[in-house]
Design an enzyme around this catalytic site. Structure first.
Site, short mmCIF file in Angstrom:
data_model
loop_
_atom_site.label_atom_id
_atom_site.label_comp_id
_atom_site.label_asym_id
_atom_site.label_seq_id
_atom_site.Cartn_x
_atom_site.Cartn_y
_atom_site.Cartn_z
N ASP A 57 10.31 24.34 -11.97
CA ASP A 57 9.85 25.62 -11.18
C ASP A 57 10.84 26.61 -11.14
OD1 ASP A 57 11.24 24.00 -9.45
OD2 ASP A 57 9.63 24.34 -7.73
N SER A 88 7.01 19.61 18.30
CA SER A 88 6.22 18.75 17.19
C SER A 88 5.98 17.44 17.77
CB SER A 88 7.01 18.54 15.96
OG SER A 88 6.48 17.34 15.22
N GLY A 145 9.46 12.76 -0.48
CA GLY A 145 9.28 13.67 -1.72
C GLY A 145 7.99 14.13 -1.97
N LEU A 146 7.13 14.50 -0.67
CA LEU A 146 5.93 14.81 -0.84
C LEU A 146 5.74 16.09 -0.11
CD1 LEU A 146 4.32 11.41 -0.25
CD2 LEU A 146 4.58 12.29 -2.52
N ASP A 193 6.27 23.66 -4.50
CA ASP A 193 5.62 22.90 -3.33
C ASP A 193 4.67 23.72 -2.64
OD1 ASP A 193 7.27 20.99 -4.35
OD2 ASP A 193 8.75 21.00 -2.82
#
Length: 408
Positions: A57, A88, A145-146, A193
């Site tokens: 990318d 959060s 890594g998501l 992402d």
């Protein structure tokens, strides 16, 4: 740097929680309890897995991510006094309070830098964001890594876009979220992402051309073909990965410079051999040669997978995924023993193809398989990890899901 495994979230079960049945009610209640008023709305943005096209990318190349059903969610209310309050439910600690007119890059703030960076990027672009109260929660696994960080950025941007009437499209929000991560947080990521989190649609993979941000929603109904895509989160991250992303990006840029092109996207697959000869003649470092070979070949693999999906040959995409892993392992050298073990065990147990996904050095792999083989392959992977002395990975299906949207 040392290549030392550090398990993440080791106390968590080897499963990933599904989205709550009423995702807005609990968050609305916690917002009200925290801030003493009701939010003006609740928004969601998903994490993602990338089917094929890795480290392409930031080279203006092709990628093919799909959104996960796991999301970051935000309850938000506007403020007009220049105060930004962030909290959060997933991170210990109280409310982070900042002034929007004092936001500046690289000043820390921990997890809060991601949503704060979006406020900064919006204001830098001239959008009148005058403050907000934001309560966040997420079911996107962290450290896997998501793209849990991109989900936080995109959900913040979408909420503020709606509340302040900024009129930005989802792709524009993704670009601003990427700027937040690049310039404010200091992570030199590409735009995949954020575009995946913002623009994916349910039941599809997103064919994204990162050069001009054109997108195509490619039908990806695995269940109709009797197939499944599993995510295997190794639950480890190696210290070697800390600066490796930036190093690979620099090597790609050096390769483009030596080839006399702006980005590696401009080197077609058919010209790869000649390009590698040019690099050799220029005395390019071996790492530059390997990075160029990976990026150009992975762009070709994206096109291969697109052609196979268009022709209904989903199963034939499996070996292309595995070839992508080999390139990431041997040329880009961003895999690790745990990711390699997933691919080896899954393919040996009958999977159609597997590869690491994301930045590597830990995180997750994906496995394409017959739905009827899911239990067998999962068992094989778990047994392989046990035999190797690794903590059990988390395994769950990747169901192509909706991109960022308002839910209340």
């Amino acid at each position: 740097m040392t290549d030392t495994a550090e398990p993440t979230d080791t106390a968590e079960p080897a499963t990933v929680p599904a989205e709550p049945a009423e995702p807005s009610t609990e968050l609305t209640d916690s917002f009200t309890e925290l801030y003493g008023t009701v939010p003006e709305g609740v928004w969601a943005a998903p994490g993602r897995v990338n089917l094929i096209g890795e480290y392409t990318d930031f080279n203006d190349g092709f990628v093919m991510p799909l959104a996960l059903p796991h999301t970051a969610r935000a309850a938000v209310a506007r403020r007009t006094d220049g105060i930004l309050r962030l909290h959060s439910t997933d991170v210990p600690g109280g409310v982070v309070q900042l002034r929007v007119d004092e936001l500046a890059p690289n000043e820390g703030h921990g997890w809060a830098a991601y949503p704060a960076g979006v406020v900064w990027a919006l204001r830098e672009a001239g959008h009148p964001v005058t403050g907000a109260d934001i309560q966040l929660t997420s079911t996107v696994p962290t450290g896997a890594g998501l793209s849990s960080s991109a989900a936080l950025e995109v959900v913040t941007g979408l909420a503020l876009n709606d509340l302040f009437g900024l009129g930005l499209g989802h792709a524009e929000l993704a670009v601003l979220a990427q700027r937040a991560e690049n310039a404010f947080v200091g992570v030199p990521c590409g735009v995949m992402d954020q575009m995946a989190s913002a623009c994916c649609t349910e039941g599809h993979a997103l064919h994204l051309d990162t050069r001009d941000l054109t997108v195509r929603q490619v039908p990806f109904d695995l269940a109709a073909h009797g197939l499944q895509l599993l995510v295997v989160d190794t639950r480890v991250k190696h210290a070697l990965g800390d600066g490796a992303y930036a190093e690979r990006r620099a090597a790609c840029e050096e390769g483009a410079r030596l080839l006399g092109i702006r980005t590696l996207r401009e080197l077609p697959y058919e010209g790869l051999g000649a390009g590698l000869d040019t690099l050799a003649a220029a005395g390019a470092d071996e790492s530059v040669v390997r990075c160029v070979r990976h990026v150009v070949s992975d762009n070709q693999r994206v096109e291969q997978v697109i052609a196979l999906l268009d022709a209904g040959g989903v199963r034939a995409a499996g070996p292309v995924l595995t070839a992508g892993h080999v390139s990431l392992r041997d040329d880009l050298r961003v895999s690790c023993v745990e990711l390699d073990l997933v691919v080896e065990a899954a393919n040996a147990a009958g999977a159609l193809g597997s590869r690491m996904t994301g930045g590597g050095f830990g995180g997750s792999a994906i496995v394409l398989l017959e739905e009827a083989q899911a239990d067998t392959v999962t068992k094989s992977v778990l047994e392989a990890f046990t035999s190797a002395g690794h903590a059990a990975p988390r395994v769950f299906p990747a169901v192509p899901s909706a991109g960022a949207h308002r839910i209340a």
